[in-house]
Design a protein around this motif. Structure first.
Motif, mmCIF file in Angstrom:
data_model
loop_
_atom_site.group_PDB
_atom_site.id
_atom_site.type_symbol
_atom_site.label_atom_id
_atom_site.label_comp_id
_atom_site.label_asym_id
_atom_site.label_seq_id
_atom_site.Cartn_x
_atom_site.Cartn_y
_atom_site.Cartn_z
ATOM 1 N N GLN A 146 0.831 -1.212 0.000
ATOM 2 C CA GLN A 146 0.000 0.000 0.000
ATOM 3 C C GLN A 146 0.865 1.260 0.000
ATOM 4 O O GLN A 146 0.616 2.187 -0.782
ATOM 5 N N ALA B 92 0.802 3.875 -3.016
ATOM 6 C CA ALA B 92 0.243 5.189 -2.676
ATOM 7 C C ALA B 92 1.271 6.299 -2.887
ATOM 8 O O ALA B 92 0.904 7.458 -3.085
ATOM 9 N N PRO C 263 3.407 8.767 -4.727
ATOM 10 C CA PRO C 263 3.181 9.307 -6.072
ATOM 11 C C PRO C 263 4.153 8.774 -7.118
ATOM 12 O O PRO C 263 3.741 8.323 -8.188
ATOM 13 N N LEU D 237 -5.988 0.341 -7.373
ATOM 14 C CA LEU D 237 -5.090 1.309 -8.022
ATOM 15 C C LEU D 237 -5.468 1.521 -9.484
ATOM 16 O O LEU D 237 -5.485 2.646 -9.981
ATOM 17 N N ASP E 177 -10.064 5.784 -6.172
ATOM 18 C CA ASP E 177 -9.956 5.899 -4.713
ATOM 19 C C ASP E 177 -8.510 5.896 -4.244
ATOM 20 O O ASP E 177 -7.649 5.272 -4.850
ATOM 21 N N ARG E 178 -8.290 6.606 -3.145
ATOM 22 C CA ARG E 178 -6.964 6.631 -2.556
ATOM 23 C C ARG E 178 -6.680 5.299 -1.867
ATOM 24 O O ARG E 178 -7.583 4.687 -1.284
ATOM 25 N N ASP F 125 -5.405 3.767 1.125
ATOM 26 C CA ASP F 125 -5.007 4.128 2.494
ATOM 27 C C ASP F 125 -4.727 2.868 3.309
ATOM 28 O O ASP F 125 -4.838 1.750 2.816
#
Lengths: 204, 204
Positions: A99, A103, A105, A173, A178-179, A181
Motif C-alpha cells: 500500500q 500510494a 506518487p 489502483l 480511490d486513494r 489508504d
DNA sequence: CTCATAACGGGACTCCAGTTTCGTTAATTG
DNA sequence: CAATTAACGAAACTGGAGTCCCGTTATGAG
C-alpha cells in the motif's frame, strides 16, 4: 574476435557501460513516473541520463525493452520481510508495504507504467512476472509458518495467499480513483487471512 | 450559428456520424486486441474502419482519447446478472463471467490494452473507473441479498465484495503468465465469500 | 424539397522519433 | 604501459505519424 552477434554491453560490462546502464534506468524510472508509459521517448531519457541517445537506442531499442531491463533491476532490489508471529500480522505488514509503495506518487505511477508496458510486449511481461514471482516467494514463508502453527489448513497454496493480499490493492489502483489508504491495506490482509483460514486456497 | 467551440459530432450526431463512430470503435477494439496499446496508430484504425484518417484525428485526436470513448461504449453494453439464491453461487457466476471474458484471447487482450491506456491519461482513467463502477453496481445487489438472508454481517461494503471477486483474476492476468481457468474463478469466489462471511468487508 | 453548413476525406505538408555514419573514448588483455 | 577494439556520442539523415487545406457529402432545419 568478432562481436556482431553479441549484445552491446556484454563483452565490456565494466565501468562506463555499467554507469550508463544505471543512469539510464534511473532516468527511465523518473520519466515513467512523471509522464507515464505512452508519452515517453528515448531521447528524453537519454537527455536526463546525460547519455547519447544513440546509446539508448543501440542498447535497448524500444521503450518496452528498456522497461523490461528496469524490471530486472527492480527485482534485484529486494526488501526484507518482517515477522510478527501471527498470520494476520504478517499479512498486514505485507499489505502495508504494498500500500505504501502504490500510494507513493512516484512509485505508484511507476508501477502503473511498468504494468502498462508489460501488456504491450511478451518479453516485458515475462520480466514483470519474474519480478512478482520473486516478491511473492519472498513472503510465502509466513503462510507456511501459519500452516505449521495450525492457523491455516494443510495443503493451502501459500503463494496464492500472498497474491490475494496484493490483488485488491492493485485492482483498486488500476480500476478506481480511490486513494489507497491503510484501511484498504488492513482490509486486504484481513480478507486474505479469513479466506485462508476457511480453506479457500487449498490446492485443487 | 458558430461551432468553433463545439466538438465535432455533437451538432449532427445522426446517420453518418454515428456510423463512423461505431466503425472506428469496432476497428479500435480489433486493433487493440491484436497489436496492444503501444504500437497503435490512428491511421491503421482509420484504414480498418474505412474512414478518412483526418476524421479520426479530428474527432478523437489521440489513442488514449479514442480508448476513453471505447470505454464509454463498452460501459453501455451491460450483461444481465444471473441469480442463484446463494452468495457463493452468485459470486461464482460473476467470477466465471469475468474469467471467461479475460481468458478469451480477443477480450483478454482488449482489457489489458484499455487498462494500459487508462494508466496514461486522466480522462481515459476516469472512463475506465466509470466502466468498472457500473459493472460493480450491477452485481452488488447479490451481496445485499446475502446480508438480508443473514449470510453476511450487516454493515458489509457490498461493492467491495464484488471487487474482491474480480481482483485476483485481474491480478493474475497482469502479473503472472498463468492461464485463467475455471478453478481460478471458483477460488476467487470462494475466497470473497469466506472473507465476507467472516466480516472482513465491514465498513471502517 | 431546398438550403446552410456540419462532418467527412483525399492529398500535400511538417516535424520529430528513430536510424545511420563515423570519429572519439575508455575497458580489457597481455 | 601499450595495443586492441567495445562501447559511446555528435551530427546528418529518413520515414511516417500527425496536421492542414480545401473540395465533397449528406444531415437536420425550415
Amino acid at each position: 574476435m568478432r562481436s556482431e552477434d553479441a549484445e552491446p554491453g556484454t563483452i565490456r560490462p565494466g565501468g562506463r557501460t555499467a554507469r550508463v546502464r544505471s543512469a539510464v534506468l534511473q532516468a527511465a524510472g523518473d520519466a515513467l513516473a512523471e509522464h507515464g508509459f505512452a508519452q515517453l521517448d528515448l531521447a528524453d531519457i537519454a537527455r536526463r541520463a546525460e547519455v547519447g541517445k544513440t546509446t539508448v537506442y543501440r542498447r535497448w531499442g524500444t521503450v518496452t525493452s528498456l522497461v523490461a531491463d528496469l524490471l530486472v533491476d527492480m527485482a534485484e532490489q529486494s526488501l526484507p520481510r518482517t515477522e510478527t508471529g501471527s498470520l494476520l500480522g504478517d499479512l498486514k505488514a505485507n499489505a502495508r508495504l504494498v500500500q505504501r509503495t502504490l500510494a507513493d506518487p512516484r512509485q505508484g505511477a511507476l508501477f502503473k507504467a511498468v504494468i502498462a508496458a508489460a501488456t504491450c510486449e511478451a518479453k516485458t511481461a515475462e520480466a514483470l512476472h519474474t519480478f512478482y514471482d520473486i516478491r511473492v516467494k519472498e513472503w510465502a514463508p509466513c503462510v507456511q509458518q501459519a500452516i505449521e502453527r495450525g492457523e491455516v489448513p494443510e495443503g493451502t497454496d501459500v503463494q496464492e495467499v500472498i497474491r490475494a493480499v496484493s490483488a485488491p490493492l492493485y485492482y483498486r489502483l488500476l480500476t478506481t480513483g480511490d486513494r489507497l489508504d491503510e484501511a484498504a491495506a488492513d482490509q486486504a490482509a484481513e480478507a486474505a487471512a479469513a479466506a485462508a483460514r476457511a480453506g479457500a486456497y487449498l490446492r485443487g
